[in-house]
Scaffold this motif. Structure first.
Motif, PDB file in Angstrom:
ATOM      1  N   VAL A 350       0.835  -1.199   0.000  1.00 48.08           N
ATOM      2  CA  VAL A 350       0.000   0.000   0.000  1.00 48.08           C
ATOM      3  C   VAL A 350       0.869   1.249   0.000  1.00 48.08           C
ATOM      4  CG1 VAL A 350      -1.666   1.341   1.364  1.00 48.08           C
ATOM      5  CG2 VAL A 350      -1.955  -1.140   1.112  1.00 48.08           C
ATOM      6  N   ARG A 351       1.912   1.251   0.840  1.00 48.45           N
ATOM      7  CA  ARG A 351       2.769   2.425   0.956  1.00 48.45           C
ATOM      8  C   ARG A 351       3.512   2.723  -0.346  1.00 48.45           C
ATOM      9  NH1 ARG A 351       5.368   4.417   6.209  1.00 48.45           N
ATOM     10  NH2 ARG A 351       4.790   6.187   4.936  1.00 48.45           N
ATOM     11  N   PHE A 353       2.452   2.578  -3.312  1.00 50.96           N
ATOM     12  CA  PHE A 353       1.612   3.265  -4.288  1.00 50.96           C
ATOM     13  C   PHE A 353       0.888   4.488  -3.721  1.00 50.96           C
ATOM     14  CE2 PHE A 353       1.834  -1.128  -5.899  1.00 50.96           C
ATOM     15  CZ  PHE A 353       2.325  -0.875  -7.183  1.00 50.96           C
ATOM     16  N   THR A 354       1.079   4.804  -2.435  1.00 46.05           N
ATOM     17  CA  THR A 354       0.301   5.897  -1.812  1.00 46.05           C
ATOM     18  C   THR A 354       1.200   6.817  -1.012  1.00 46.05           C
ATOM     19  OG1 THR A 354      -0.178   4.491   0.096  1.00 46.05           O
ATOM     20  CG2 THR A 354      -1.788   4.494  -1.692  1.00 46.05           C
ATOM     21  N   SER A 355       2.225   7.379  -1.630  1.00 45.21           N
ATOM     22  CA  SER A 355       3.176   8.222  -0.900  1.00 45.21           C
ATOM     23  C   SER A 355       3.105   9.687  -1.330  1.00 45.21           C
ATOM     24  CB  SER A 355       4.605   7.696  -1.101  1.00 45.21           C
ATOM     25  OG  SER A 355       4.756   6.420  -0.528  1.00 45.21           O
ATOM     26  N   HIS A 356       1.922  10.132  -1.776  1.00 39.03           N
ATOM     27  CA  HIS A 356       1.804  11.500  -2.269  1.00 39.03           C
ATOM     28  C   HIS A 356       0.862  12.362  -1.431  1.00 39.03           C
ATOM     29  CE1 HIS A 356       4.109  10.810  -5.969  1.00 39.03           C
ATOM     30  NE2 HIS A 356       3.502   9.624  -6.020  1.00 39.03           N
ATOM     31  N   SER A 357       0.006  11.759  -0.614  1.00 39.54           N
ATOM     32  CA  SER A 357      -0.910  12.554   0.209  1.00 39.54           C
ATOM     33  C   SER A 357      -0.785  12.132   1.663  1.00 39.54           C
ATOM     34  CB  SER A 357      -2.355  12.388  -0.262  1.00 39.54           C
ATOM     35  OG  SER A 357      -2.822  11.077  -0.006  1.00 39.54           O
ATOM     36  N   LEU A 360      -3.111   9.251   3.027  1.00 35.16           N
ATOM     37  CA  LEU A 360      -2.761   7.931   2.515  1.00 35.16           C
ATOM     38  C   LEU A 360      -1.461   7.422   3.129  1.00 35.16           C
ATOM     39  CD1 LEU A 360      -3.707   8.260  -1.269  1.00 35.16           C
ATOM     40  CD2 LEU A 360      -4.852   6.867   0.475  1.00 35.16           C
ATOM     41  N   ILE A 361      -0.533   8.341   3.390  1.00 36.08           N
ATOM     42  CA  ILE A 361       0.708   7.953   4.081  1.00 36.08           C
ATOM     43  C   ILE A 361       0.380   7.442   5.479  1.00 36.08           C
ATOM     44  CG2 ILE A 361       2.835   8.856   5.108  1.00 36.08           C
ATOM     45  CD1 ILE A 361       3.049  10.720   2.676  1.00 36.08           C
ATOM     46  N   GLY A 364      -1.281   3.959   5.218  1.00 37.52           N
ATOM     47  CA  GLY A 364      -0.306   2.900   4.959  1.00 37.52           C
ATOM     48  C   GLY A 364       0.525   2.583   6.187  1.00 37.52           C
TER      49      GLY A 364
END
Length: 502
Positions: A350-351, A353-357, A360-361, A364
């Protein structure tokens, strides 16, 4: 387990868990302060790094040693001594701004890491069978809970108050721990006989110090520098001599015959890998959200916000420790550990693909923390199922040590990746987003390897049919040690087994 259970188990477990959380907080207490220490103390950045390194070294050495001392001379007695040393180290840091004094105080704080395996052993000795698994699950999770909660708390103190305040607070918490233990925790009558293994202790300390110094200082000194190479050569050479001594002595510091059992060896390997994967979550998250917006991916968050990103994971660990205990009771701790490692692996996916907001960080990081809670809670149950009751302090100390070694390796890997995979952003060198993604891949690989090690563990047997775990005597073992445990009155007592599913 003692023949008479503690009359007030709930206060005792709560106190021991509180002690474990306080000790875990001490391990990460100075992390938010590190960038400011050179200016505050007039010291170099190299000297500043020792505030973390020395705690790691003393914790690694003292955890298995004090676990063994507790098995021999009284767990509550050693627990109180450890908390007393933690309090003294906190006061030492609180009254000085000299870097040498601060390093000495942090060294004393590190010795208290032994509180967690000692607490687990006391729980096994004192509680009725139906309370053991939930209680040791909570106690084991404090190592992660304290670290996750300690970072934002320390960041808030550093941001709002004089930096000495956090050491005065830790001294007050240490003193409170001592008083609470005196009030609620009894001395366990379960003891192991024999003499304390001084040569084995010195050998183990030498191996650990050489190995961990090389790991933690290798990047600063240079991996091919003479000091690093000398330490890397010393560790295995002394380890061979130490192992020969441990196999020949009657009362070894570490019973290598028991430690070599697949059930113990694979559990300790899984602990090392889970420790690595857990620490990467904390280190990467705290730094990722603080990267400036000029990098194109950073959020420019403050120190306090970066710490708060880990708080949901800490709270999730508190909530999930009893869930892990129920899973261990119903399906065995092997299943709970495998599930925890699988959740950690998924969390890093998950982390990736989700390190921009920000949210979401945080999501993850919380998923990884949930997996950590399940895994950490199951590890002591696996250890205690596989070792004699007279060795639970030393065995859990070794397992806690393996988690610390995993964290040390993780710290070195994260530092190396962030220092090497860089680009120019806003006129300065900064890690690229790919550096953080690489860290997530490495940590996810460690969690996946922990899952593989767990699946290789021998399956547990039903509680009703599982016999007592016998001690494996060494060739010259003490007959009294083979016969059973020694109570505080000097009488030899049989050692009941820890049974999976209780």
């Amino acid at each position: 387990m003692s023949t008479t259970t503690h009359p007030r188990p709930r206060p005792m477990v709560a106190v021991l868990a509180f002690c474990g959380a306080v000790v875990a907080v001490m391990q990460t207490l100075v992390v938010p302060l590190l960038p400011h220490v050179p200016d505050l103390t007039g010291s170099s950045r190299a000297a500043t790094g020792w505030l973390v390194t020395v705690t790691l070294l003393t914790g690694a050495v003292c955890t298995p040693v004090l676990g063994r001392v507790g098995d021999m001379y009284g767990k509550r007695r050693v627990l109180l001594a450890s908390l007393g040393v933690l309090t003294a180290g906190s006061v030492l840091c609180a009254v000085s701004s000299d870097i040498a004094v601060l390093i000495a105080g942090r060294a004393l704080q590190g010795t208290a890491l032994a509180v967690i395996p000692l607490g687990i052993s006391i729980i096994r000795d004192e509680l009725p069978p139906e309370r053991v698994l939930p209680s040791i699950a909570l106690m084991s999770s404090t190592l992660g809970i304290g670290a996750a909660i300690g970072l934002p708390a320390a960041a808030l103190v550093v941001d709002r108050f004089d930096w000495h305040t956090m050491f005065w607070a830790s001294a007050a918490l240490g003193l409170l721990d001592v008083l609470l233990v005196l009030w609620t925790v009894p001395e366990s009558p379960t003891r192991t006989s024999g003499r304390f293994d001084v040569p084995g202790t010195l050998g183990l300390a030498t191996v650990l110090v050489a190995l961990l110094l090389a790991i933690t200082q290798g990047a600063a000194w240079g991996w091919t520098a003479p000091p690093t190479l000398a330490l890397l050569a010393t560790a295995p050479a002394v380890a061979v001599l130490w192992a020969r001594h441990e196999l020949r002595t009657a009362s070894p510091m570490v019973d290598l015959r028991v430690s070599a059992r697949p059930a113990v060896l694979l559990t300790n390997l899984a602990a090392l890998l889970v420790g690595f994967a857990f620490y990467a979550n904390s280190l990467a998250t705290a730094q990722l959200v603080q990267e400036p917006t000029s990098t194109g991916y950073g959020l420019g968050a403050s120190l306090v916000v970066s710490g708060l990103c880990l708080l949901p994971g800490g709270l999730a660990m508190v909530a999930l420790s009893p869930v892990s205990a129920r899973l261990s009771a119903a399906y065995g701790p092997r299943t709970a550990l495998a599930l925890g490692a699988a959740v950690m692996t998924f969390g890093y996916l998950v982390r990736f693909f989700t390190s921009h907001s920000l949210w979401l960080i945080v999501a993850g990081a919380t998923v990884v923390a949930c997996g950590t809670a399940l895994a950490y809670s199951a590890l002591p149950a696996l250890v205690m199922r596989a070792v004699p009751v007279t060795e639970t302090g030393a065995a859990n100390g070794l397992n806690t040590l393996m988690r610390s070694v995993g964290q040390a390796c993780c710290s070195a890997v994260v530092a190396a990746v962030l220092a090497q995979v860089t680009f120019l952003a806003g006129g300065r060198s900064a890690p690229t987003l790919h550096a953080y993604l690489l860290i997530f891949l490495i940590a996810g690989g460690a969690a996946l390897a922990a899952l593989a090690a767990t699946l290789c563990l021998p399956p547990g047997r039903p509680a009703a049919s599982e016999p007592a775990t016998p001690a494996l005597p060494s060739p010259a073992a003490d007959p009294a040690a083979q016969a059973g445990t020694v109570g505080t009155d000097g009488a030899t007592k049989s050692a009941p087994a820890f049974r999976e599913g209780t």
